[in-house]
Design a protein around this motif. Sequence first.
Motif, mmCIF file in Angstrom:
data_model
loop_
_atom_site.group_PDB
_atom_site.id
_atom_site.type_symbol
_atom_site.label_atom_id
_atom_site.label_comp_id
_atom_site.label_asym_id
_atom_site.label_seq_id
_atom_site.Cartn_x
_atom_site.Cartn_y
_atom_site.Cartn_z
ATOM 1 N N GLU A 111 27.680 49.596 50.359
ATOM 2 C CA GLU A 111 27.330 48.595 49.359
ATOM 3 C C GLU A 111 28.079 47.292 49.618
ATOM 4 O O GLU A 111 27.497 46.206 49.544
ATOM 5 C CB GLU A 111 27.639 49.119 47.951
ATOM 6 C CG GLU A 111 26.692 50.207 47.485
ATOM 7 C CD GLU A 111 27.130 50.872 46.179
ATOM 8 O OE1 GLU A 111 28.135 50.418 45.580
ATOM 9 O OE2 GLU A 111 26.476 51.839 45.763
ATOM 10 N N GLU A 113 29.281 46.276 52.514
ATOM 11 C CA GLU A 113 28.725 45.696 53.736
ATOM 12 C C GLU A 113 27.400 44.994 53.451
ATOM 13 O O GLU A 113 27.135 43.919 53.988
ATOM 14 C CB GLU A 113 28.536 46.776 54.804
ATOM 15 C CG GLU A 113 29.820 47.261 55.412
ATOM 16 C CD GLU A 113 29.629 48.412 56.383
ATOM 17 O OE1 GLU A 113 28.496 48.937 56.507
ATOM 18 O OE2 GLU A 113 30.620 48.801 57.018
ATOM 19 N N GLN A 114 26.563 45.595 52.614
ATOM 20 C CA GLN A 114 25.286 44.983 52.257
ATOM 21 C C GLN A 114 25.509 43.661 51.521
ATOM 22 O O GLN A 114 24.831 42.672 51.794
ATOM 23 C CB GLN A 114 24.441 45.933 51.398
ATOM 24 C CG GLN A 114 23.059 45.403 51.053
ATOM 25 C CD GLN A 114 22.217 45.121 52.278
ATOM 26 O OE1 GLN A 114 22.260 45.843 53.268
ATOM 27 N NE2 GLN A 114 21.456 44.042 52.235
ATOM 28 N N GLN A 115 26.460 43.641 50.592
ATOM 29 C CA GLN A 115 26.780 42.406 49.869
ATOM 30 C C GLN A 115 27.273 41.334 50.838
ATOM 31 O O GLN A 115 26.880 40.164 50.727
ATOM 32 C CB GLN A 115 27.835 42.670 48.792
ATOM 33 C CG GLN A 115 27.332 43.502 47.636
ATOM 34 C CD GLN A 115 28.456 43.935 46.697
ATOM 35 O OE1 GLN A 115 29.630 43.712 46.971
ATOM 36 N NE2 GLN A 115 28.086 44.559 45.590
ATOM 37 N N LYS A 117 26.549 41.101 54.059
ATOM 38 C CA LYS A 117 25.403 40.658 54.851
ATOM 39 C C LYS A 117 24.569 39.648 54.079
ATOM 40 O O LYS A 117 24.113 38.645 54.633
ATOM 41 C CB LYS A 117 24.530 41.851 55.258
ATOM 42 C CG LYS A 117 25.122 42.697 56.344
ATOM 43 C CD LYS A 117 24.226 43.885 56.656
ATOM 44 C CE LYS A 117 24.866 44.800 57.665
ATOM 45 N NZ LYS A 117 24.049 45.996 57.927
ATOM 46 N N GLU A 118 24.358 39.905 52.780
ATOM 47 C CA GLU A 118 23.588 38.977 51.953
ATOM 48 C C GLU A 118 24.263 37.623 51.857
ATOM 49 O O GLU A 118 23.611 36.581 51.932
ATOM 50 C CB GLU A 118 23.370 39.582 50.559
ATOM 51 C CG GLU A 118 22.424 40.769 50.554
ATOM 52 C CD GLU A 118 22.373 41.492 49.213
ATOM 53 O OE1 GLU A 118 23.009 41.027 48.248
ATOM 54 O OE2 GLU A 118 21.703 42.540 49.146
ATOM 55 N N VAL A 119 25.585 37.612 51.713
ATOM 56 C CA VAL A 119 26.330 36.355 51.655
ATOM 57 C C VAL A 119 26.212 35.615 52.989
ATOM 58 O O VAL A 119 25.996 34.392 53.019
ATOM 59 C CB VAL A 119 27.814 36.615 51.295
ATOM 60 C CG1 VAL A 119 28.658 35.371 51.513
ATOM 61 C CG2 VAL A 119 27.933 37.094 49.855
ATOM 62 N N VAL A 121 23.775 35.839 55.251
ATOM 63 C CA VAL A 121 22.412 35.340 55.403
ATOM 64 C C VAL A 121 22.235 34.065 54.586
ATOM 65 O O VAL A 121 21.668 33.073 55.056
ATOM 66 C CB VAL A 121 21.369 36.413 55.001
ATOM 67 C CG1 VAL A 121 19.984 35.810 54.834
ATOM 68 C CG2 VAL A 121 21.343 37.529 56.037
ATOM 69 N N LYS A 122 22.744 34.080 53.372
ATOM 70 C CA LYS A 122 22.645 32.897 52.510
ATOM 71 C C LYS A 122 23.392 31.722 53.137
ATOM 72 O O LYS A 122 22.893 30.596 53.160
ATOM 73 C CB LYS A 122 23.206 33.215 51.122
ATOM 74 C CG LYS A 122 23.024 32.105 50.122
ATOM 75 C CD LYS A 122 23.514 32.523 48.753
ATOM 76 C CE LYS A 122 23.314 31.392 47.753
ATOM 77 N NZ LYS A 122 23.805 31.735 46.431
ATOM 78 N N THR A 125 21.430 30.440 56.131
ATOM 79 C CA THR A 125 20.242 29.713 55.668
ATOM 80 C C THR A 125 20.614 28.324 55.177
ATOM 81 O O THR A 125 19.970 27.327 55.530
ATOM 82 C CB THR A 125 19.540 30.511 54.545
ATOM 83 O OG1 THR A 125 19.215 31.807 55.033
ATOM 84 C CG2 THR A 125 18.280 29.803 54.081
#
Length: 135
Positions: A111, A113-115, A117-119, A121-122, A125
């Motif tokens: 969880e 690591e997923q958070q 990764k999302e940060v 990617v943001k 971007t």
Amino acid sequence: MPKGLKGKDDMRIRVIVPNGMVLEREALKITAPGTEGFFQVLPRHVSSSWSLRQGVLTVLGEDGEEHMAIDEGFLVKQDDLVIVTCLRAMRGESLETLLESVDRSFRETEEKEQQLKEVLVKLETETLKSFMDLG
């Protein structure tokens, strides 16, 4: 007990992680997850070393069995001392509770690591968008 008085069937194990020692006890038999498969270490085995993979380390002593989840590392046996060094180690009351704890810990890590990764990617971007706005 002085080294000269120890029995031939005595062996001591120490499990060490980067922030300290997590286990030190007498052992009759150690079962470890080697990179080539599980193996056992007994008191009369010759001094040697092995690479470890992630898995369950089992230590059998006169007072019963103890299970520990370990990460990659090394096991070194020299005379009557066995030293295990690894990145992470987690003790459990029983194999079942250990597996539950490991599962919970892995889920929490996934969880996080997923958070992360999302940060990332943001952030990527937003960086790309900023470069496009400059051009």
